[in-house]
Design an enzyme around this catalytic site. Structure first.
Site, PDB file in Angstrom:
ATOM      1  CD  GLU A 308     -22.974 -34.144  24.157  1.00 22.16           C
ATOM      2  OE1 GLU A 308     -23.536 -33.258  23.483  1.00 22.16           O
ATOM      3  OE2 GLU A 308     -23.386 -34.520  25.266  1.00 22.16           O
ATOM      4  CG  HIS A 333     -24.649 -36.867  22.125  1.00 21.55           C
ATOM      5  ND1 HIS A 333     -25.286 -36.161  21.127  1.00 21.55           N
ATOM      6  CD2 HIS A 333     -25.214 -36.458  23.299  1.00 21.55           C
ATOM      7  CE1 HIS A 333     -26.181 -35.356  21.662  1.00 21.55           C
ATOM      8  NE2 HIS A 333     -26.167 -35.518  22.979  1.00 21.55           N
TER       9      HIS A 333
END
Length: 469
Positions: A308, A333
Site C-alpha cells: 500500500e 491493496h
C-alpha cells in the site's frame, strides 16, 4: 478477469441497459468532470444519484473481505444514533478528540486529568444539535481540505478517527449496537458475508466492569450469531482477522501472537487469521517479524496488508515479497505490485487474491484518477481481485456499492458489461475464509440472488422497451 463468466439470457438482456447507463455516465461527465477522477467525498452525492448506482445498489455483491472494525459503518449512524446515547463525554488527549462513556465520578477524574470533559448532550444544548452534529461528523471523516492535503496528513487524520472512536465503541452496549448496524448495512447492500479486522478490544460497562479480550470476543461472537440466525436467508456470517498495529514493540508483538493462539483455540469459528495494520510507509515491516511469524501455527492464515505505497524498492514495497513468501492468502491493496512482474506472476500462479479498495486508495491519495489504478493491469493479467471498502466511516461511505461503482466505471473498458463485477463477487466467496460447506451455501445463495436480480433487470428492460414502441 471476466472472460470465464458465462452469462444467462436474462443477463444478456440486462447488459444492454447497464452499458447504456455506463455510457451515459461517460457522456454526462467529460474528461474534467469524470467522477472516479475526482475527490470521492466531493462527488459522492453525484454518484449516488446516478441511475447506474441505483442498479449496482440492488446487485448481489458476494462478500466484504477487508473492513477495519473501528471504521466499519456509516459515520451518520455513529453521529445520529450512538453519540446520542446517555453518558457520552468528549475530551482532548494528546491533541486528539476522544469520546468515551463515563459515570459522574469517572468524568470528574477525566476533567482533573485533561482539563475539560464535557457531555455531548450539554454541547448540543449550547451550540444546537444541528451545528454540533455537523462538527462531529467532520471529525469522523477525511475531507479534502488545505489542512489535509497529503498522504501523511490523511493517515494522521485516519489514525485520529480510530483514536476518537475506540473508547466510545468499546462500551459494551454501544459496541453491540454498532456491530449489529455494521452487519445490517452490509445486508442492506446485498452482501452475504463479511470479514472484519482489528485488535482484540476489551469492552467495558459504565459501572467500571471490564471484559478481557476473550470475554469481549465472546460478546462479538454472540452478536454475530444472533444476527446471522435472524437473517439466515440473506446472510451467512462474519469472521474476524486479528490485526494489531505493525509498529508494536517486540514484547507487545509476542504478546499479540499469544493472544492470537488463545483466541483461535477458543473461537475457531470466529477467528479467520492475522494481519498487521497501519501506514506502511511509516515503518513496521513484515521482514522485521519474519522469525516470529514463521512460528505461527499453519492453521492460522495470513491476510497481510502489503504494497500500500507508491514507492518502488522501499521497505514498504518489499512487504509484498515477504507477504507472498509467508503464504498470505490475500494481499491488502497491493498497489506497488504492478512494479514487479515476477511477483505478479507468483500472485497469479498461487491464486492469491488482491483486495482492491478504490475509494480508499483515492481518498488516501494513492491514486487520484482511478482510471490509472493498477488493478486494471492485475485483472488483465489474471490475478483474482476482490472489491473492498476498507474504512467506510472515514470516507462517508457504507457497504460496497460506491466501490463497485468506482471499479466498474474506472477499472473496466468503456464498453464492458457487469461480468467484471460478477467475477469479483464470486472471487470474494472463493477467497474468503469460510469453510467448504459455507462456501457452497454462499455460492448457491449468490447465484440465486443474481438470477433474481438479472431477471428483474431484464423485466424492467422489456417493460420500458414495450412502452417506447
Amino acid at each position: 478477469m471476466s472472460g470465464s463468466i458465462t452469462l444467462t439470457k436474462d443477463e444478456e438482456m440486462m447488459i444492454a441497459v447497464m452499458k447504456k447507463f455506463k455510457t451515459q455516465e461517460y457522456h454526462d461527465f467529460n474528461e474534467d468532470l469524470f467522477l472516479p477522477a475526482q475527490d470521492f467525498i466531493s462527488v459522492k452525492e453525484n454518484i449516488s444519484s446516478s441511475s447506474l448506482f441505483t442498479f449496482l445498489r440492488a446487485m448481489p455483491k458476494g462478500a466484504s473481505l477487508h473492513t477495519h472494525i473501528l471504521a466499519a459503518t456509516s459515520a451518520e449512524y455513529i453521529v445520529k444514533e450512538l453519540s446520542y446515547m446517555k453518558n457520552l463525554y468528549m475530551y482532548t488527549w494528546n491533541g486528539k478528540l476522544k469520546l468515551k462513556f463515563m459515570n459522574t465520578s469517572d468524568a470528574e477524574k477525566c476533567a482533573e486529568d485533561f482539563g475539560l470533559c464535557e457531555l455531548l448532550s450539554d454541547k448540543r444544548q449550547v451550540q444546537s444539535a444541528k451545528v454540533f452534529d455537523k462538527w462531529l461528523l467532520d471529525q469522523l471523516m477525511i475531507t479534502n481540505t488545505p489542512e489535509i492535503n497529503s498522504k501523511s496528513k490523511k493517515w494522521t487524520k485516519l489514525s485520529g478517527i480510530f483514536t476518537t472512536l475506540y473508547d466510545m465503541l468499546t462500551y459494551r452496549p454501544a459496541f453491540e449496537k454498532y456491530l449489529k448496524q455494521t452487519l445490517q448495512e452490509l445486508v442492506d447492500d446485498n452482501i452475504i458475508y463479511v470479514e472484519l479486522r482489528g485488535t482484540f478490544m476489551e469492552l467495558y460497562e459504565l459501572d467500571g466492569v471490564k471484559y478481557d479480550a476473550m470475554k469481549s470476543l465472546q460478546i462479538m461472537s454472540d452478536v454475530i450469531s444472533t444476527f446471522t440466525t435472524t437473517h439466515n436467508e440473506t446472510f451467512i456470517g462474519a469472521r474476524y482477522i486479528f490485526a494489531p498495529y505493525r509498529k508494536l514493540t517486540d514484547e507487545d508483538f509476542q504478546d499479540s501472537l499469544k493472544l492470537l493462539r488463545e483466541a483461535h483455540r477458543k473461537f475457531p469459528h470466529l477467528i479467520a487469521g492475522f494481519d498487521l495494520v497501519g501506514h506502511e510507509d511509516a515503518g513496521g515491516t513484515l521482514r522485521q517479524r519474519v522469525e516470529l511469524l514463521q512460528r505461527v501455527h499453519k492453521d492460522i492464515k495470513f491476510y497481510f496488508h502489503a504494497g500500500e505505497t507508491n514507492w518502488h524498492g522501499t521497505e514498504s514495497d518489499q512487504n509484498l515479497l515477504d507477504a507472498i513468501l509467508l503464504g498470505s492468502s490475500r494481499i491488502g491493496h497491493g498497489l506497488s505490485l504492478a512494479k514487479h512482474p515476477e511477483l505478479m506472476r507468483l500472485v497469479r500462479d498461487r491464486k492469491i487474491a488482491v483486495e482492491v479498495a478504490p475509494v480508499s486508495n483515492q481518498v488516501l491519495g494513492y491514486v487520484n484518477d482511478l482510471r490509472a489504478h493498477p488493478a486494471v493491469l492485475y485483472a488483465r493479467f489474471g490475478i483474482p481481485l476482490v472489491i473492498c471498502n476498507d474504512d467506510p466511516t472515514a470516507f462517508g461511505n457504507t457497504g460496497l456499492t460506491f466501490d463497485f461503482y468506482e471499479a466498474y466505471m474506472a477499472l473496466t473498458q468503456v464498453d464492458e458489461g457487469p461480468e467484471f463485477l460478477k467475477a469479483a463477487a464470486l472471487n470474494s466467496i472463493g477467497h474468503s475464509s469460510m469453510n467448504q460447506f459455507q462456501k457452497r451455501k454462499a455460492y448457491e445463495m449468490f447465484e440465486e440472488r443474481w438470477k433474481i436480480w438479472s431477471h428483474g433487470m431484464a423485466a424492467i428492460v422489456s417493460f420500458f422497451g414495450k412502452l417506447s414502441n
